[in-house]
Enzyme design. Structure first.
Site, PDB file in Angstrom:
ATOM      1  N   LYS A   1       0.835  -1.217   0.000  1.00  0.00           N
ATOM      2  CA  LYS A   1       0.000   0.000   0.000  1.00  0.00           C
ATOM      3  C   LYS A   1       0.859   1.252   0.000  1.00  0.00           C
ATOM      4  CE  LYS A   1       0.675   1.268   4.554  1.00  0.00           C
ATOM      5  NZ  LYS A   1       1.401   2.406   4.975  1.00  0.00           N
TER       6      LYS A   1
ATOM      7  N   PRO B   1       9.427  -5.012  -0.206  1.00  0.00           N
ATOM      8  CA  PRO B   1      10.506  -4.720   0.750  1.00  0.00           C
ATOM      9  C   PRO B   1       9.948  -4.504   2.158  1.00  0.00           C
ATOM     10  CG  PRO B   1      10.689  -3.325  -1.209  1.00  0.00           C
ATOM     11  CD  PRO B   1       9.382  -4.055  -1.318  1.00  0.00           C
TER      12      PRO B   1
ATOM     13  N   GLY C   1       7.568   0.856   5.113  1.00  0.00           N
ATOM     14  CA  GLY C   1       6.260   1.513   5.226  1.00  0.00           C
ATOM     15  C   GLY C   1       5.298   1.146   4.103  1.00  0.00           C
TER      16      GLY C   1
ATOM     17  N   GLY D   1       3.597  -1.585   4.072  1.00  0.00           N
ATOM     18  CA  GLY D   1       2.530  -2.394   4.657  1.00  0.00           C
ATOM     19  C   GLY D   1       2.567  -3.847   4.233  1.00  0.00           C
ATOM     20  N   GLY D   2       3.737  -4.340   3.828  1.00  0.00           N
ATOM     21  CA  GLY D   2       3.826  -5.727   3.354  1.00  0.00           C
ATOM     22  C   GLY D   2       3.408  -6.726   4.424  1.00  0.00           C
ATOM     23  N   GLY D   3       3.901  -6.542   5.635  1.00  0.00           N
ATOM     24  CA  GLY D   3       3.557  -7.455   6.736  1.00  0.00           C
ATOM     25  C   GLY D   3       2.062  -7.416   7.028  1.00  0.00           C
ATOM     26  N   SER D   4       1.474  -6.235   6.977  1.00  0.00           N
ATOM     27  CA  SER D   4       0.029  -6.093   7.228  1.00  0.00           C
ATOM     28  C   SER D   4      -0.776  -6.771   6.129  1.00  0.00           C
ATOM     29  CB  SER D   4      -0.360  -4.614   7.279  1.00  0.00           C
ATOM     30  OG  SER D   4       0.357  -3.958   8.281  1.00  0.00           O
ATOM     31  N   ALA D   5      -0.345  -6.569   4.878  1.00  0.00           N
ATOM     32  CA  ALA D   5      -1.045  -7.199   3.751  1.00  0.00           C
ATOM     33  C   ALA D   5      -0.937  -8.720   3.849  1.00  0.00           C
ATOM     34  CB  ALA D   5      -0.449  -6.709   2.431  1.00  0.00           C
TER      35      ALA D   5
ATOM     36  N   ASP E   1      -2.628  -1.331  10.247  1.00  0.00           N
ATOM     37  CA  ASP E   1      -3.009  -1.227   8.824  1.00  0.00           C
ATOM     38  C   ASP E   1      -3.762  -2.454   8.321  1.00  0.00           C
ATOM     39  OD1 ASP E   1      -1.543   1.071   8.695  1.00  0.00           O
ATOM     40  OD2 ASP E   1       0.226   0.129   7.806  1.00  0.00           O
TER      41      ASP E   1
END
Ligand code: C5P
Length: 294
Positions: free
Chosen positions: A14, A101, A105, A107-111, A143
């Protein structure tokens, strides 16, 4: 025997097209107003049966997570919480194909966590409602609720409340960042110490008929209130913004979220691709990638 491959669940990176800090809660958490849009840069999640819980990480981004305890991964937190909530033993192998990456920021972990909740609901055939998923997501991080429906949304409250976003045309972006992170807690701490006054939420119309009018609105009526705090935490962010600001055909240049990723928006894919290639060639201290937003 034909063995079917597990279904792939897409977890999109995001960006925060604007981010206004509108207040601070007594516990120090900040109230936000942020238009979040998703890109075609993504990880994937898949689930298969296993004797005990396992997380297998593949992909060009697996090195971002090497050495990290799998119990700290948001995928594991989401899987364990979902299993506990619905009284299921978490005996699954989750494969995370990582390309977003980490620590930038995006939001990869959140996604990944949001995609895990949806994948497990389907894998175990559990009639979890969207409300159930929101409730679990909001206990994991700020997020993740927004990532459950990867179309543009306005994030408000401390990040867990979602409002509908204005409609806007497809855009292309160069995402770029220094090769060093900007830890979110430090950026919020620097913001809190800066004494910058709180902002009002942005007053978006319902829709924009062109990329130009949308970006002009973003540029004149919105900002990212964490920009100075992010630069204070990681001064290399200023260099990336300056590099993107040299691109005369960019419609908007801005920091995303708390950083360290920044973005430049373009009307066409060709322009975004060309600039990303040039930055990667000329600036070894900066990573850049062209993405589609919408
Ligand atoms: O929710 P997440 O783990 O991303 O938040 C990391 C840190 O960022 C929090 O511990 C808090 O210090 C800060 N934060 C905040 N207000 C928010 C979201 C995060 O102050 N709305």
């Amino acid at each position: 025997m034909l063995v079917s491959s597990p279904e792939l669940y897409v977890a999109r990176a995001k960006i925060n097209l604007h981010l206004h800090i509108t207040g601070r809660r007594d516990d120090g958490y900040h109230y936000l107003d942020s238009l979040v849009a998703f890109t075609d840069l993504h990880d994937t999640i898949s689930v298969s049966p296993a004797a005990s819980y396992q997380l297998h990480i593949t992909g060009t981004g697996q090195s971002f997570l090497s050495g990290c305890d799998i119990e700290d991964n948001l995928v594991t937190k989401a899987a364990r919480l979902f299993a506990k909530q619905f009284h299921v033993a978490p005996n699954v192998l989750i494969t995370l194909d990582k390309h977003i990456p980490s620590g930038g920021g995006l939001g990869g972990g959140s996604a990944d966590a949001a995609a895990t909740l949806i994948a497990l609901r389907d894998f175990w055939n559990i009639p979890a409602t969207n409300r159930d998923l929101h409730h679990i997501a909001s206990q994991i991080g700020s997020d993740i609720v927004a990532c459950l429906h990867p179309e543009p949304v306005i994030m408000c409250g401390t990040g867990n409340d979602i409002l509908s976003a204005p409609r806007f045309p497809i855009l292309y972006a160069v995402l770029a960042g220094p090769r060093s992170p900007c830890p979110t807690p430090l950026v919020y701490k620097a913001y809190a110490h800066s004494g910058v006054p709180f902002s009002e939420p942005a007053a978006f119309p319902d829709f924009f008929d062109s990329a130009f009018s949308f970006c002009t609105f973003l540029k004149t009526c919105t900002r990212n209130d964490l920009t100075q705090a992010s630069i204070a935490v990681n001064p290399d962010v200023a260099g990336v913004i300056a590099e993107l600001e040299t691109l005369s055909d960019a419609l908007l240049v801005r920091l995303s979220g708390s950083g360290s990723t920044c973005f430049a928006l373009f009307e066409t894919e060709d322009k975004a691709r060309l600039h990303a290639t040039q930055i990667n060639k000329n600036r070894p201290d900066v990573w850049a990638v062209a993405v589609k937003i919408g």
